[in-house]
Design an enzyme around this catalytic site. Structure first.
Site, PDB file in Angstrom:
ATOM      1  N   GLU A  61       1.957  -3.129  15.816  1.00 57.41           N
ATOM      2  CA  GLU A  61       1.930  -1.835  15.141  1.00 57.41           C
ATOM      3  C   GLU A  61       3.101  -1.673  14.185  1.00 57.41           C
ATOM      4  OE1 GLU A  61      -0.882  -1.728  18.314  1.00 57.41           O
ATOM      5  OE2 GLU A  61       1.263  -2.275  18.347  1.00 57.41           O
ATOM      6  N   HIS A 130      -4.019   5.133  26.581  1.00 60.86           N
ATOM      7  CA  HIS A 130      -5.286   5.275  25.879  1.00 60.86           C
ATOM      8  C   HIS A 130      -5.741   6.736  25.855  1.00 60.86           C
ATOM      9  CE1 HIS A 130      -5.208   1.049  27.055  1.00 60.86           C
ATOM     10  NE2 HIS A 130      -6.171   0.783  26.189  1.00 60.86           N
TER      11      HIS A 130
END
Length: 324
Positions: A61, A130
């Site tokens: 990321e 998540h």
């Protein structure tokens, strides 16, 4: 208006249209190319635009956002996908100390039109990392724009507006609403404007993202069972905040509740409640209440219904402010 479409399909259409309209728009992220993304929001883009403009990145990321910053400095408009909310933190340094600061650091000479799409929130039976709501971390950082849609119509137009914005935009997508349908059509508000989504006169309910639908359900139930009229306001933009409609509403109702999925402690609700108290002090008939998640790590999926705010908790808060 056409047939109703899901939020995921609306976002996909927004990306297709943005890339068709501007050859400088690129899409990059993990599995965004041939797979079409975990939630299929980037489906079909690679087939049309190939590796040149739809880039499957390594699982990094910080590398995704770092590359996007360099591309933006060269005149491109990158749209980054962070696969899940909890995966954004390896890129936190790039976002908060580079992306957010470059415009001021260059005395206005450098603009970074980077859009970072982040599916966020719970309610899909997933595990921690998540199902999280990281908006407060980014809203605290000057130099970033933070927005979140709640349905397909807003999703399409807001993503188009975010991509054309010359400032970096964190675009939060409520993943449990990906499959909710709405008709596409013109949206009158600008990217950073809030909207009254249900008029009422008894209590003002301020919300955003995944909680908009939940608050509307609570408002409907309150009307059916108790004859109460709740005014529901979708903030849409978290930084900057457009609180004019909120202040106007509280001046009429005298009572306000702020609802978000993130933990209450240190959440956006604290800032919003504080501003309501400062601006509407002489109109308030009760303290501004906040409804959100507890100050605890996100639980196993079988317990998330205890963790997430729901209609009952919102209506409990309504009863509390009305009893004060």
């Amino acid at each position: 208006m056409g047939e109703p479409v899901t939020l995921a399909a609306a976002l996909n259409q927004a990306l297709h249209d943005a890339m068709d309209d501007d050859p400088k728009v690129l899409v990059m992220g993990e599995d965004v190319g041939r797979l079409g993304g975990v939630f299929r929001v980037t489906e079909g883009l690679h087939a049309k635009h190939t590796d040149a403009r739809v880039i499957d990145t390594p699982l990094s990321e910080s590398g995704i956002v770092g590359a996007a910053i360099g591309l933006a400095m060269r005149g491109y408009r990158p749209v980054c996908e962070i696969q899940f909310d909890g995966f954004v933190f390896p890129a936190f340094d790039q976002i908060t100390t580079q992306l957010a600061k470059m415009h001021a650091r260059s005395d206005g000479a450098t603009r970074l039109p980077v859009t970072i799409r982040i599916p966020y929130g719970g309610g899909i039976g997933a595990v921690e990392h998540h199902s999280e709501s990281p908006e407060a971390y980014f809203a605290h950082t000057a130099g970033l724009r933070i927005v979140t849609c709640s349905h397909a119509r807003d999703g399409y137009q807001m993503l188009r507006q975010a991509i054309t914005c010359d400032d970096p935009v964190i675009f939060l997508e409520p993943k449990r609403r990906y499959w909710d349908k709405a008709e596409l059509g013109d949206v009158g508000e600008g990217l950073f404007q809030s909207r009254v989504v249900r008029a009422g006169g008894d209590v003002t309910v301020v919300c955003y993202g995944p909680m908009v639908r939940t608050c509307l359900e609570a408002a409907g139930l309150a009307h059916e069972e108790d004859g109460l009229s709740l005014e529901v306001i979708d903030l849409r933009s978290l930084s900057p905040l457009d609180l004019g409609p909120v202040f106007d509403s509280v001046a009429r109702t005298g009572r306000a509740i702020v609802v978000h999925e993130a933990p209450v402690f240190g959440g956006l609700g604290a800032e919003i409640a504080s501003r309501i108290s400062e601006k509407c002090f002489f109109s308030l008939e009760a303290p501004v209440l906040r409804v959100g998640a507890p100050h605890a790590p996100y639980p196993p999926s079988k317990l998330e219904h205890h963790y997430l705010p729901d209609v009952d908790r919102i209506l409990d808060a309504v009863d509390t402010v009305r009893g004060m």
